[in-house]
Design an enzyme around this catalytic site. Structure first.
Site, PDB file in Angstrom:
ATOM      1  N   GLY A   9      22.086 -46.868  14.848  1.00  0.00           N
ATOM      2  CA  GLY A   9      21.568 -45.740  15.633  1.00  0.00           C
ATOM      3  C   GLY A   9      20.889 -46.311  16.858  1.00  0.00           C
ATOM      4  O   GLY A   9      19.740 -46.745  16.806  1.00  0.00           O
ATOM      5  N   ASN A  32      26.193 -48.685  16.098  1.00  0.00           N
ATOM      6  CA  ASN A  32      26.035 -47.264  16.430  1.00  0.00           C
ATOM      7  C   ASN A  32      27.332 -46.554  16.078  1.00  0.00           C
ATOM      8  O   ASN A  32      28.412 -47.139  16.181  1.00  0.00           O
ATOM      9  CB  ASN A  32      25.728 -47.096  17.930  1.00  0.00           C
ATOM     10  N   SER A  34      29.130 -44.343  17.593  1.00  0.00           N
ATOM     11  CA  SER A  34      30.080 -44.547  18.691  1.00  0.00           C
ATOM     12  C   SER A  34      29.763 -45.915  19.302  1.00  0.00           C
ATOM     13  O   SER A  34      28.628 -46.166  19.722  1.00  0.00           O
ATOM     14  CB  SER A  34      29.946 -43.437  19.719  1.00  0.00           C
ATOM     15  N   LYS A  75      19.276 -39.286  14.440  1.00  0.00           N
ATOM     16  CA  LYS A  75      18.710 -37.934  14.404  1.00  0.00           C
ATOM     17  C   LYS A  75      18.281 -37.612  12.976  1.00  0.00           C
ATOM     18  O   LYS A  75      19.039 -37.841  12.034  1.00  0.00           O
ATOM     19  CB  LYS A  75      19.790 -36.960  14.878  1.00  0.00           C
ATOM     20  N   ALA A  76      17.064 -37.090  12.840  1.00  0.00           N
ATOM     21  CA  ALA A  76      16.540 -36.787  11.506  1.00  0.00           C
ATOM     22  C   ALA A  76      17.309 -35.625  10.872  1.00  0.00           C
ATOM     23  O   ALA A  76      17.893 -34.801  11.570  1.00  0.00           O
ATOM     24  CB  ALA A  76      15.057 -36.452  11.592  1.00  0.00           C
ATOM     25  N   SER A 128       5.518 -44.418  15.757  1.00  0.00           N
ATOM     26  CA  SER A 128       4.977 -43.619  16.857  1.00  0.00           C
ATOM     27  C   SER A 128       4.822 -44.465  18.107  1.00  0.00           C
ATOM     28  O   SER A 128       4.566 -45.661  18.028  1.00  0.00           O
ATOM     29  CB  SER A 128       3.618 -43.021  16.495  1.00  0.00           C
ATOM     30  N   GLY A 129       4.967 -43.817  19.229  1.00  0.00           N
ATOM     31  CA  GLY A 129       4.789 -44.516  20.504  1.00  0.00           C
ATOM     32  C   GLY A 129       5.909 -44.204  21.468  1.00  0.00           C
ATOM     33  O   GLY A 129       5.917 -44.688  22.596  1.00  0.00           O
ATOM     34  N   LYS A 182       2.768 -40.211   9.127  1.00  0.00           N
ATOM     35  CA  LYS A 182       3.288 -39.986  10.490  1.00  0.00           C
ATOM     36  C   LYS A 182       3.236 -38.490  10.840  1.00  0.00           C
ATOM     37  O   LYS A 182       2.908 -38.115  11.967  1.00  0.00           O
ATOM     38  CB  LYS A 182       4.729 -40.508  10.601  1.00  0.00           C
ATOM     39  N   HIS A 185      -0.298 -37.652  11.638  1.00  0.00           N
ATOM     40  CA  HIS A 185      -0.542 -38.229  12.967  1.00  0.00           C
ATOM     41  C   HIS A 185      -0.079 -37.242  14.044  1.00  0.00           C
ATOM     42  O   HIS A 185      -0.794 -36.950  14.998  1.00  0.00           O
ATOM     43  CB  HIS A 185       0.190 -39.565  13.103  1.00  0.00           C
ATOM     44  N   ASN A 186       1.110 -36.723  13.883  1.00  0.00           N
ATOM     45  CA  ASN A 186       1.637 -35.770  14.877  1.00  0.00           C
ATOM     46  C   ASN A 186       0.837 -34.482  14.907  1.00  0.00           C
ATOM     47  O   ASN A 186       0.617 -33.917  15.976  1.00  0.00           O
ATOM     48  CB  ASN A 186       3.112 -35.468  14.602  1.00  0.00           C
ATOM     49  N   GLU A 189      -2.153 -35.132  16.775  1.00  0.00           N
ATOM     50  CA  GLU A 189      -1.737 -35.205  18.193  1.00  0.00           C
ATOM     51  C   GLU A 189      -1.690 -33.789  18.804  1.00  0.00           C
ATOM     52  O   GLU A 189      -2.165 -33.573  19.920  1.00  0.00           O
ATOM     53  CB  GLU A 189      -0.366 -35.884  18.236  1.00  0.00           C
ATOM     54  N   ARG A 287       0.596 -23.035  20.778  1.00  0.00           N
ATOM     55  CA  ARG A 287       1.903 -23.280  21.402  1.00  0.00           C
ATOM     56  C   ARG A 287       2.806 -22.064  21.205  1.00  0.00           C
ATOM     57  O   ARG A 287       3.527 -21.651  22.116  1.00  0.00           O
ATOM     58  CB  ARG A 287       2.570 -24.520  20.806  1.00  0.00           C
TER      59      ARG A 287
HETATM   60  P1  NDP Z   1      18.378 -38.946  18.658  1.00  0.00           P
HETATM   61  O1  NDP Z   1      17.434 -38.262  17.744  1.00  0.00           O
HETATM   62  O2  NDP Z   1      18.769 -38.263  19.906  1.00  0.00           O
HETATM   63  O3  NDP Z   1      19.685 -39.350  17.826  1.00  0.00           O
HETATM   64  C1  NDP Z   1      20.797 -39.948  18.437  1.00  0.00           C
HETATM   65  C2  NDP Z   1      21.357 -41.027  17.558  1.00  0.00           C
HETATM   66  O4  NDP Z   1      21.725 -40.492  16.276  1.00  0.00           O
HETATM   67  C3  NDP Z   1      22.604 -41.638  18.145  1.00  0.00           C
HETATM   68  O5  NDP Z   1      22.596 -43.018  17.853  1.00  0.00           O
HETATM   69  C4  NDP Z   1      23.689 -40.900  17.405  1.00  0.00           C
HETATM   70  O6  NDP Z   1      24.912 -41.598  17.375  1.00  0.00           O
HETATM   71  C5  NDP Z   1      23.092 -40.829  16.043  1.00  0.00           C
HETATM   72  N1  NDP Z   1      23.712 -39.828  15.190  1.00  0.00           N
HETATM   73  C6  NDP Z   1      23.595 -38.486  15.280  1.00  0.00           C
HETATM   74  N2  NDP Z   1      24.297 -37.883  14.311  1.00  0.00           N
HETATM   75  C7  NDP Z   1      24.862 -38.866  13.565  1.00  0.00           C
HETATM   76  C8  NDP Z   1      25.701 -38.875  12.426  1.00  0.00           C
HETATM   77  N3  NDP Z   1      26.060 -37.739  11.807  1.00  0.00           N
HETATM   78  N4  NDP Z   1      26.090 -40.065  11.941  1.00  0.00           N
HETATM   79  C9  NDP Z   1      25.717 -41.216  12.537  1.00  0.00           C
HETATM   80  N5  NDP Z   1      24.928 -41.266  13.613  1.00  0.00           N
HETATM   81  C10 NDP Z   1      24.502 -40.102  14.129  1.00  0.00           C
HETATM   82  O7  NDP Z   1      17.807 -40.406  19.042  1.00  0.00           O
HETATM   83  P2  NDP Z   1      16.336 -40.915  19.392  1.00  0.00           P
HETATM   84  O8  NDP Z   1      16.506 -42.340  19.718  1.00  0.00           O
HETATM   85  O9  NDP Z   1      15.639 -40.024  20.355  1.00  0.00           O
HETATM   86  O10 NDP Z   1      15.537 -40.773  18.018  1.00  0.00           O
HETATM   87  C11 NDP Z   1      15.964 -41.436  16.846  1.00  0.00           C
HETATM   88  C12 NDP Z   1      15.034 -41.072  15.710  1.00  0.00           C
HETATM   89  O11 NDP Z   1      13.732 -41.492  16.047  1.00  0.00           O
HETATM   90  C13 NDP Z   1      14.940 -39.583  15.436  1.00  0.00           C
HETATM   91  O12 NDP Z   1      14.815 -39.377  14.058  1.00  0.00           O
HETATM   92  C14 NDP Z   1      13.674 -39.184  16.138  1.00  0.00           C
HETATM   93  O13 NDP Z   1      13.080 -38.039  15.582  1.00  0.00           O
HETATM   94  C15 NDP Z   1      12.823 -40.417  15.917  1.00  0.00           C
HETATM   95  N6  NDP Z   1      11.747 -40.634  16.856  1.00  0.00           N
HETATM   96  C16 NDP Z   1      11.912 -40.382  18.184  1.00  0.00           C
HETATM   97  C17 NDP Z   1      10.886 -40.596  19.078  1.00  0.00           C
HETATM   98  C18 NDP Z   1      11.106 -40.340  20.513  1.00  0.00           C
HETATM   99  O14 NDP Z   1      10.119 -40.460  21.278  1.00  0.00           O
HETATM  100  N7  NDP Z   1      12.304 -40.007  20.952  1.00  0.00           N
HETATM  101  C19 NDP Z   1       9.588 -41.111  18.637  1.00  0.00           C
HETATM  102  C20 NDP Z   1       9.537 -41.431  17.260  1.00  0.00           C
HETATM  103  C21 NDP Z   1      10.571 -41.172  16.407  1.00  0.00           C
HETATM  104  P3  NDP Z   1      26.031 -41.354  18.541  1.00  0.00           P
HETATM  105  O15 NDP Z   1      25.574 -42.201  19.699  1.00  0.00           O
HETATM  106  O16 NDP Z   1      27.287 -41.834  17.949  1.00  0.00           O
HETATM  107  O17 NDP Z   1      26.020 -39.896  18.859  1.00  0.00           O
END
Ligand code: NDP
Length: 476
Positions: A9, A32, A34, A75-76, A128-129, A182, A185-186, A189, A287
């Site tokens: 990821g 990743n 893709s 993605k969570a 976090s960060g 976490k 924490h949020n 926040e 909010r």
């Molecule tokens: P995203 O939440 O936007 O997720 C995108 C990533 O998830 C890509 O690598 C994508 O792969 C992959 N993905 C999505 N669906 C699938 C699937 N079905 N199978 C395999 N891979 C999949 O990315 P972020 O980097 O923003 O966040 C990652 C995690 O970190 C999330 O859980 C988020 O909540 C958490 N987080 C984010 C913070 C932030 O500030 N953004 C802070 C702290 C935690 P592909 O490229 O192939 O689409």
């Protein structure tokens, strides 16, 4: 395989986390869904350390040294389960799966049970960060087993933020403890941001001050007890001029606050556990109110304020009152959040050290702040402290500002300025310190209409009064 850690990821967070591992000298496997994101990471940053890129999950897993340590940063929700399902058949006993995304802690509890039944470790980890923290040093909150932490911990500690040389990472507790902390924490926040927004609004409406002037006030506050990342960026935002209009940037932003859901989870859990996290709840609802377009449209210009113009006689004294009210309200929000951690820790058997949580929040994360040191010290004085507000340091700090807090909340009410977080925090303070609460009346009402029974202050036991009959009291 030879990689010491792997990341699957590679969107903004995973990419930066992988670079952080590599920059600290760990051989880092990257993958990743893709492959393009993997190739661009290696092409753009390959010189920062040793990356082993794989296009397939099987190659990725094969590139890792055992016990394998795989960080999932996708993605969570359902995507995390999809990745786990793909990964698990390729792993062997003792391997460690780390979910560093923003999972909801019940999902983490479920996944940990599943994977431990298959002989794998599952470490739900709060990070976090944001983007910058992931690259330069986040605050890291790992759950899972002590055994998993023994081999994984040193790697996570190495890439975490450091404050006075101490890593902002520690083993939080088993199961879902890391993601739970976490989440809180949020939630904190949310409360912190709402309190800052209310302080800004009070200065604006009470003093008629400009965004620039209020930015100066926040910059000044950032040199004292309120020193924190959020106060610092608030000053920065308020000082920012909009390129389009040449006016204050804050004035051209639509005033509807959005959310991704962690505040809502925190409040829902507070209700489940019966912990009054009123600061976090008010912040979350504020909010929602800001985004409630039809209600606001119906109310603006319709609902009368019936207030007098606000003329503040002594500007400096007012600014100081707002500062004290902000600090006191902030202590309440943290006190409530730490109560929630204590309640969950007892409920789920996590044995979380709250002082250690305040310590790992001092750097890397969004709520990083000077006063977290004071929280750590409070729990070091008394690990079982029932109420942060009752720690001698915080009791004295808040006592110093109580009168100011009352003046500000009263003035805000008189002049029609909404301060839900300031006001509810003060109400909590007065509620929790009250010798006697009107809850007695509620118990009587419940017994009256539902025979729900009550206890007495003078006699042991549970009683019911025959309200519809002769009103005699019987033991229940
Ligand atoms: P995203 O939440 O936007 O997720 C995108 C990533 O998830 C890509 O690598 C994508 O792969 C992959 N993905 C999505 N669906 C699938 C699937 N079905 N199978 C395999 N891979 C999949 O990315 P972020 O980097 O923003 O966040 C990652 C995690 O970190 C999330 O859980 C988020 O909540 C958490 N987080 C984010 C913070 C932030 O500030 N953004 C802070 C702290 C935690 P592909 O490229 O192939 O689409």
């Amino acid at each position: 395989g030879t990689a010491e850690i792997g990341v699957t990821g590679l969107a903004v967070m995973g990419r930066n986390l992988a670079r952080n591992f590599a920059r600290h000298g760990f051989v880092t496997a990257v993958h990743n869904r893709s492959a393009a994101k993997m190739h661009s990471l290696v092409a753009d940053h390959g010189d920062e350390g040793t990356f082993i890129g794989s296009e397939s999950m099987a190659d990725f897993v094969a590139s890792l040294a055992r016990p394998r340590k795989v960080v999932i940063m996708v993605k969570a929700g359902a995507p995390t389960d999809a990745v786990i399902d793909e990964l698990v058949p390729l792993l062997e006993e003792g391997d460690i799966v780390i979910d560093a995304g923003n999972a909801h802690f019940p999902d983490t509890i479920r996944r940990e049970k599943d994977l431990s039944a298959r002989g794998l470790h599952f470490v739900g980890t709060g990070v976090s960060g944001g983007e910058e923290g992931a690259l330069l040093g986040p605050s890291i909150m790992p759950g899972g087993t002590t055994e998993a932490y023994a081999s994984l911990g040193p790697i996570l500690e190495a890439i975490s933020a450091k404050v006075d040389g101490v890593p902002c990472c520690t083993h939080v507790g088993p199961g879902g403890a890391g993601h739970f902390v976490k989440m809180v924490h949020n939630g904190i926040e949310y409360a912190d941001m709402q309190l800052i927004a209310e302080a800004y609004d009070l200065l604006r409406q009470g003093l008629g001050a400009s965004a620039q002037e209020i930015g100066d006030v926040f910059a000044e506050w950032n040199t004292g007890d309120l020193e924190s990342f959020l106060i610092e960026i608030t000053a920065d935002v308020l000082h920012h001029t909009d390129a389009r209009t040449g006016g204050a940037f804050v004035d051209v932003i639509a005033d509807a606050a959005e959310q991704k859901g962690t505040g809502r989870w925190t409040v829902q859990n507070g209700l489940d556990l019966g912990v009054p996290i009123t600061g976090i709840a008010e912040a979350t609802f504020a909010r929602a109110l800001s985004g409630g377009a039809p209600q606001r449209a119906a109310a603006v210009g319709t609902l009368p304020a019936d207030t007098q113009p606000w003329e503040v006689p002594d500007r400096d004294a007012f600014v100081d009152d707002v500062r004290k009210a902000l600090y006191a309200s902030k202590v309440v929000a943290y006190s409530q959040g730490f109560d929630q951690i204590a309640a969950a820790s007892a409920e789920y058997g996590w044995d979380i050290d709250r002082g250690a949580m305040a310590r790992i929040w001092r750097g890397g994360c969004i709520i990083r702040a000077r006063f977290l040191n004071r929280i750590t010290e409070a729990y070091e004085r008394d690990r079982g402290l029932p109420l942060l507000l009752a720690d001698p340091y915080f009791t004295a700090a808040v006592a110093d500002g109580v009168a100011a807090w009352r003046r500000i909340v009263a003035a805000a009410a008189l002049h029609g300025v909404p301060t839900p977080a300031f006001a509810s925090s003060l109400a909590y303070y007065d509620g929790v310190r009250a010798e006697r609460l009107p809850a007695a009346l509620i118990q009587a009402q419940r017994d009256f209409f539902g025979a729900h029974t009550y206890r007495r202050v003078d006699v042991e036991g549970t009683f019911h009064t025959d309200w519809s009959g002769d009103r005699s009291e019987q033991p229940a």
